[in-house]
Design an enzyme around this catalytic site. Structure first.
Site, PDB file in Angstrom:
ATOM      1  N   CYS A 385       0.809  -1.220   0.000  1.00 53.75           N
ATOM      2  CA  CYS A 385       0.000   0.000   0.000  1.00 53.75           C
ATOM      3  C   CYS A 385       0.840   1.266   0.000  1.00 53.75           C
ATOM      4  CB  CYS A 385      -0.941  -0.021   1.189  1.00 53.75           C
ATOM      5  SG  CYS A 385      -2.110  -1.372   1.056  1.00 53.75           S
ATOM      6  N   PHE A 386       1.655   1.425  -1.017  1.00 53.05           N
ATOM      7  CA  PHE A 386       2.260   2.738  -1.273  1.00 53.05           C
ATOM      8  C   PHE A 386       2.531   2.843  -2.759  1.00 53.05           C
ATOM      9  CE2 PHE A 386       6.842   1.753  -1.732  1.00 53.05           C
ATOM     10  CZ  PHE A 386       6.886   0.475  -1.212  1.00 53.05           C
TER      11      PHE A 386
END
Ligand SMILES: *Cc1c(COP(=O)(O)O)cnc(C)c1O
EC number: 4.1.1.20
Length: 473
Positions: A385-386
Site C-alpha cells: 500500500c504505497f
C-alpha cells in the site's frame, strides 16, 4: 535511465571496462528455456494459482553450472596444487538447501553473523571451509569461531585486540587475517562500494600510519597468515576490483618481505563480481575476471599464495525467478498497470532504488506459457500500500491481463530470500527445480511459505496483552 545505472553498469551491460558489453554466453538460451518450462510446470502442478499467487523458483542446473564455472575459472589461472577456497557469501542466498547444493559443488561459506554461521552448519559446511567476516563480531562469536577452527578476518584494531586476548597462550587453530580497505574508490552504487575513503569496513590502508600499523600487527603476531579485502559489490568496475586485489597483494608481499618469510600464505580477494540484469547473458564471466586478475597480479597466482574468494550475487542471481499472478489489470492516466503479488516484500531494493536495481520482467499467460503479442509500455505493480511499490515502471512487454503471471528475472540473490515484512505480506515458498528425467520438471521445497498464523505469532501474537495488562503503572 538514471545516471548511476549508466556509468559502470550498476546493473546494465555490466562493467564494460574494455568496451565489451554482452559477452557471448552459450548457456543463456538454455537457462531461459529451463525457466519457461519451470513456470509452465509450476502452474500445471498447482504451485501457482489464484490461492497461491506468488512463488520463487531456483534453477538447480544453473546453480551447478555457475559453481562449476567458478571452479574452472580459477583452476585455469592458478599454479597446480594451489589451495583455493571458494566461500559463497551466505548473505546473497541464506537458504540451507542452497548452501548444501553449493557444498556438494565444492563451495564453502562466507558468514557474517551467528545466523549465517548456523545456516552454514545446518548445511554441513565444514569449519575448514567457512570464513567469518562481519564488521561487528561479538566476543562470543569470535570465541566460537576460533574454537571451531573457522577462518576469521579481523576488521579493525579493537577486534584484533580481542582476538589477542582470546588466543593468549593457546595455539591459534583458525587461519586469521586482517581485512583491509584498499581505498581504491567506489562504483556506481554508493551503498555497495566498500573501498571508498570512508567505507566502514576493514583497516583503511591509505590513512596516515595505517599501512605501517598493519605490517607491525603481522610482525608481532606470527599466527596472522591471511590478508583480506572485498572491494565492493554490484556496480564496481572490474578494473577497480583488480586494483583492490593488486593493492592487497602488494601489502602481502611487503609483510612477507619484512617478516623474511612467507607469513601471509593466503589472500582472500572477496567477492563482488557484478551481475548483468539487463539481458539474459551472464556477464562478466568468472573466466574473464580470473584472467584479468592473473594478468594484473601475476604474483598472486604463481603458487606462493593460497586463495579465498567470496562470491555471492554472481553465483545465484541468474538462477532465481519470482513469479506473481496478475490479480488485476487496469489503466491509469493512459498507462496499463498490472497489479501483481510481487512487490517491495520480495524486491525491496528495486522498489526503493529502481534506478540502481531495474529488473527484467517476463510475461506469461494464465497457463504459464510465454505471452505472445506486441510489446506495450506498462507498469508492473506489487501488492503493497504505497504508490512506489512497482516491480517495473514503463517496461515494454506483451500486455499483462488478469490471471496472467509476471516473472521478475535474475532474482536468485538478495531478492526473495531477503523478505521485507511490509503490510505483513507473507514470505513466499521457494521451490528448486530440475529435469525430472522423463522430459518434465521436478520441484522440491527449499523453503515453504510463511503462514498467516506465523505472521501473527512473529508479530507479538503471544504477547497481545503486553502493553495493557502486561504493564502495570
Ligand atoms: C557481500 C560480501 C561479499 C559478496 O558480495 P557479492 O557482491 O554478493 O559477490 C563477499 N565478501 C564480503 C566481505 C561481503 O560483505
Amino acid at each position: 535511465m538514471d545516471a548511476d545505472t549508466e556509468n559502470t553498469g550498476g546493473t546494465g551491460e555490466a562493467v564494460a571496462d574494455d568496451g565489451r558489453t554482452d559477452e557471448r554466453d552459450p548457456r543463456a538460451a538454455g537457462r531461459a528455456a529451463r525457466r519457461d518450462e519451470a513456470v509452465r510446470a509450476a502452474v500445471r502442478q498447482g504451485l501457482l494459482d489464484a490461492g497461491t499467487p506468488l512463488v520463487a523458483l531456483l534453477d538447480v542446473t544453473g546453480i551447478r553450472e555457475s559453481a562449476a564455472e567458478l571452479r574452472a575459472a580459477f583452476d585455469a589461472v592458478t599454479a597446480p596444487g594451489t589451495p583455493v577456497l571458494h566461500a559463497f557469501a551466505v548473505k546473497a542466498s541464506p537458504l540451507v538447501p542452497v548452501l548444501r547444493l553449493l557444498r556438494e559443488e565444492g563451495i564453502g561459506a562466507e558468514v557474517a553473523s551467528p545466523g549465517e554461521l548456523a545456516l552454514a552448519r545446518a548445511a554441513g559446511v565444514e569449519p575448514a571451509r567457512t570464513v567469518l567476516d562481519s564488521p561487528a563480531k561479538t566476543p562470543a562469536e569470535l570465541r566460537e569461531a576460533l574454537a571451531a577452527g573457522i577462518a576469521v578476518n579481523a576488521d579493525n584494531a579493537q577486534e584484533l585486540a580481542r582476538i589477542d586476548a582470546l588466543t593468549a597462550g593457546s595455539d591459534v587453530r583458525s587461519p586469521v587475517g586482517i581485512r583491509v580497505n584498499p581505498q581504491v574508490g567506489g562504483g556506481s552504487i554508493e551503498a555497495l562500494s566498500t573501498a571508498t575513503a570512508t567505507s566502514k569496513f576493514g583497516v583503511a590502508l591509505r590513512d596516515e600510519g595505517a599501512r605501517e600499523w598493519v605490517v607491525r600487527a603481522y610482525l608481532d603476531r606470527p599466527w596472522l597468515t591471511r590478508l583480506h579485502a572485498h572491494t565492493g559489490s554490484q556496480g564496481i568496475a572490474l578494473s577497480l576490483m583488480a586494483r583492490g586485489v593488486a593493492e592487497t597483494y602488494a601489502l602481502a608481499e611487503e609483510i612477507n618481505r619484512r617478516a623474511g618469510r612467507q607469513q601471509v600464505d593466503t589472500v582472500d580477494i572477496g567477492g563482488g563480481l557484478p551481475v548483468n540484469f539487463a539481458s539474459e547473458a551472464s556477464s562478466p564471466t568468472y573466466t574473464r575476471y580470473a584472467r584479468l586478475l592473473s594478468e594484473a597480479v601475476p604474483g598472486l597466482f604463481d603458487g606462493r599464495y593460497g586463495l579465498v574468494t567470496e562470491f555471492g550475487r554472481s553465483l545465484l542471481a541468474k538462477h532465481g525467478t519470482v513469479v506473481a499472478r496478475v490479480e488485476y489489470a487496469k489503466s491509469a492516466g493512459g498507462r496499463p498497470v498490472a497489479v501483481t503479488h510481487a512487490g517491495v516484500q520480495v524486491a525491496t531494493r528495486t522498489v526503493y532504488a529502481p534506478g540502481s536495481w531495474p529488473l527484467r520482467i517476463a510475461a506469461y499467460d494464465a497457463k504459464g506459457r510465454p505471452k505472445k503479442g506486441s510489446a506495450v509500455v506498462q507498469d508492473v505493480a506489487g501488492p503493497a500500500c504505497f504508490a512506489g511499490d512497482l516491480l517495473a515502471q514503463g517496461q515494454e512487454l506483451p500486455l499483462l491481463e488478469q490471471g496472467d503471471y509476471a516473472a521478475a528475472l535474475d532474482t536468485g540473490a538478495y531478492y526473495f530470500a531477503h523478505h521485507y515484512a511490509y503490510n505483513s505480506l507473507p514470505r513466499p515458498a521457494i521451490h528448486g527445480f530440475a529435469p525430472d528425467g522423463a522430459g518434465g520438471v521436478a520441484f522440491a521445497v527449499v523453503r515453504r511459505a510463511q503462514t498467516i498464523e506465523e505472521i501473527v505469532t512473529e508479530s507479538g501474537g503471544e504477547h497481545a496483552d503486553a502493553l495493557t495488562a502486561g504493564i502495570t503503572s
